[in-house]
Design a protein around this motif. Sequence first.
Motif, short mmCIF file in Angstrom:
data_model
loop_
_atom_site.label_atom_id
_atom_site.label_comp_id
_atom_site.label_asym_id
_atom_site.label_seq_id
_atom_site.Cartn_x
_atom_site.Cartn_y
_atom_site.Cartn_z
N ASN A 210 1.52 -1.91 -0.44
CA ASN A 210 0.18 0.35 0.10
C ASN A 210 0.78 1.22 -0.53
O ASN A 210 0.81 2.17 0.88
CB ASN A 210 -0.81 -0.11 0.80
CG ASN A 210 -2.11 0.75 1.16
OD1 ASN A 210 -2.87 0.66 0.15
ND2 ASN A 210 -2.67 1.11 2.31
N THR A 211 2.16 0.93 -1.00
CA THR A 211 2.84 2.76 -1.09
C THR A 211 2.61 2.57 -2.55
O THR A 211 2.83 2.12 -3.04
CB THR A 211 3.96 2.14 -0.36
OG1 THR A 211 4.80 3.40 0.21
CG2 THR A 211 4.70 1.17 -1.05
N ILE A 212 2.82 3.65 -2.79
CA ILE A 212 3.48 4.78 -4.47
C ILE A 212 4.56 3.65 -4.83
O ILE A 212 5.57 3.58 -3.89
CB ILE A 212 3.77 5.87 -4.23
CG1 ILE A 212 2.54 7.07 -4.08
CG2 ILE A 212 4.11 6.16 -5.84
CD1 ILE A 212 0.96 6.21 -4.86
N SER A 213 4.89 3.23 -5.92
CA SER A 213 5.34 2.19 -6.40
C SER A 213 6.83 2.78 -6.50
O SER A 213 6.91 4.16 -7.14
CB SER A 213 5.39 1.55 -7.87
OG SER A 213 5.22 2.04 -8.79
N GLY A 214 7.94 2.42 -6.90
CA GLY A 214 9.40 2.81 -7.10
C GLY A 214 8.87 3.15 -8.42
O GLY A 214 10.09 4.50 -8.95
N PRO A 215 8.83 2.35 -9.44
CA PRO A 215 8.58 3.25 -10.09
C PRO A 215 8.15 4.24 -10.99
O PRO A 215 8.11 5.62 -11.69
CB PRO A 215 8.12 2.21 -11.72
CG PRO A 215 8.42 0.58 -11.12
CD PRO A 215 8.21 0.97 -9.55
N ALA A 216 6.88 4.42 -9.87
CA ALA A 216 6.39 5.66 -10.21
C ALA A 216 7.23 6.95 -9.33
O ALA A 216 6.82 8.53 -9.93
CB ALA A 216 4.67 6.11 -9.54
N LEU A 217 8.07 6.55 -8.58
CA LEU A 217 8.95 7.70 -7.93
C LEU A 217 9.57 7.89 -8.97
O LEU A 217 9.73 9.29 -9.49
CB LEU A 217 8.86 7.65 -5.98
CG LEU A 217 7.66 7.17 -5.49
CD1 LEU A 217 8.80 6.36 -4.36
CD2 LEU A 217 7.34 8.54 -5.31
N MET A 218 10.55 6.74 -9.85
CA MET A 218 11.45 7.21 -10.25
C MET A 218 10.62 8.21 -12.18
O MET A 218 11.68 8.99 -12.13
CB MET A 218 12.47 6.11 -10.83
CG MET A 218 13.07 5.34 -9.76
SD MET A 218 13.51 3.90 -10.39
CE MET A 218 11.80 2.69 -10.80
N GLY A 219 9.63 8.31 -11.93
CA GLY A 219 9.39 8.60 -13.29
C GLY A 219 8.88 10.17 -12.76
O GLY A 219 9.35 11.24 -14.09
N LEU A 220 8.17 10.79 -11.84
CA LEU A 220 8.14 11.67 -10.89
C LEU A 220 9.44 12.82 -11.11
O LEU A 220 9.78 13.50 -11.65
CB LEU A 220 7.81 12.11 -9.24
CG LEU A 220 7.44 12.90 -8.47
CD1 LEU A 220 6.50 13.85 -9.72
CD2 LEU A 220 6.41 12.19 -7.34
N ALA A 221 10.40 12.04 -10.54
CA ALA A 221 11.73 12.86 -10.43
C ALA A 221 12.61 12.98 -11.67
O ALA A 221 12.61 14.24 -11.55
CB ALA A 221 12.67 11.47 -9.85
N ASP A 222 12.28 11.80 -12.52
CA ASP A 222 12.87 11.98 -14.04
C ASP A 222 11.93 13.29 -14.59
O ASP A 222 12.73 14.28 -15.23
CB ASP A 222 12.52 11.11 -14.62
CG ASP A 222 13.40 11.51 -16.16
OD1 ASP A 222 15.16 11.35 -16.26
OD2 ASP A 222 13.19 10.69 -17.08
N VAL A 223 10.62 13.21 -14.36
CA VAL A 223 9.74 14.83 -14.86
C VAL A 223 10.09 16.32 -14.31
O VAL A 223 10.05 16.76 -14.35
CB VAL A 223 8.43 14.27 -14.42
CG1 VAL A 223 7.45 16.36 -15.39
CG2 VAL A 223 7.89 13.50 -15.64
N ALA A 224 10.27 16.12 -13.10
CA ALA A 224 11.10 16.42 -11.88
C ALA A 224 11.92 17.50 -13.08
O ALA A 224 12.46 19.13 -12.66
CB ALA A 224 11.09 16.77 -11.16
N MET A 225 13.22 17.07 -13.61
CA MET A 225 14.42 17.44 -13.19
C MET A 225 14.09 18.00 -14.76
O MET A 225 14.84 18.88 -14.81
CB MET A 225 15.07 15.65 -13.55
CG MET A 225 17.05 16.89 -13.63
SD MET A 225 17.70 17.88 -12.86
CE MET A 225 17.23 17.68 -11.27
N TRP A 226 13.64 17.42 -15.23
CA TRP A 226 13.34 18.16 -16.79
C TRP A 226 12.86 19.56 -16.71
O TRP A 226 12.81 20.52 -17.28
CB TRP A 226 12.38 17.49 -17.59
CG TRP A 226 12.29 17.80 -19.66
CD1 TRP A 226 13.75 17.84 -19.68
CD2 TRP A 226 10.90 17.73 -20.00
NE1 TRP A 226 12.52 18.32 -21.55
CE2 TRP A 226 11.79 18.81 -21.58
CE3 TRP A 226 9.69 17.55 -19.97
CZ2 TRP A 226 10.73 18.30 -21.97
CZ3 TRP A 226 9.20 17.99 -20.97
CH2 TRP A 226 9.57 18.59 -22.27
N ALA A 227 11.25 19.04 -15.86
CA ALA A 227 10.66 21.15 -15.38
C ALA A 227 12.16 21.72 -14.97
O ALA A 227 12.51 22.98 -15.25
CB ALA A 227 9.61 20.49 -13.87
#
Length: 138
Positions: A48-65
């Motif tokens: 019941n926690t946000i998955s690693g792939p979702a967190l990595m995707g968020l991090a990647d998009v944040a760096m692009w931003a």
Amino acid sequence: MPDLQEMQAIIHRGVPLAAAWGVELLAAEGGTALLRLPFRKELLRPGNTISGPALMGLADVAMWAALLSLTEGRDESVTSSMNVNFLRPAGAVPVLAEARLIKRGKRMVYGEILLRAEGSEELCAHITTHWAVITPSR
């Protein structure tokens, strides 16, 4: 420089998965960015926690931003490496990503992303990343 709404539209067009997940751009300026991944049941993993792939995707998009904040919304650079340290489960809540560029060279960019569950000061992940600079075609 595009405003936040225009920048979010650029991000959603460039990374359709970010649009599908509802990633929100909260701030972007001077090589930094703050993004929010809303809670979505389909992003959970067992436990019941946000998955690693979702967190990595968020991090990647944040760096692009963060990169887009320095390039007037035009940047075609790509991730060349990412080092992720998961520190604790995020839980079944929205997640915030704080990205900042640490070094921006002619060919490479180095940055850091801090992830935390919304409402918490404790980090759930610490990410460092290198990007290969690709100059947009005019």
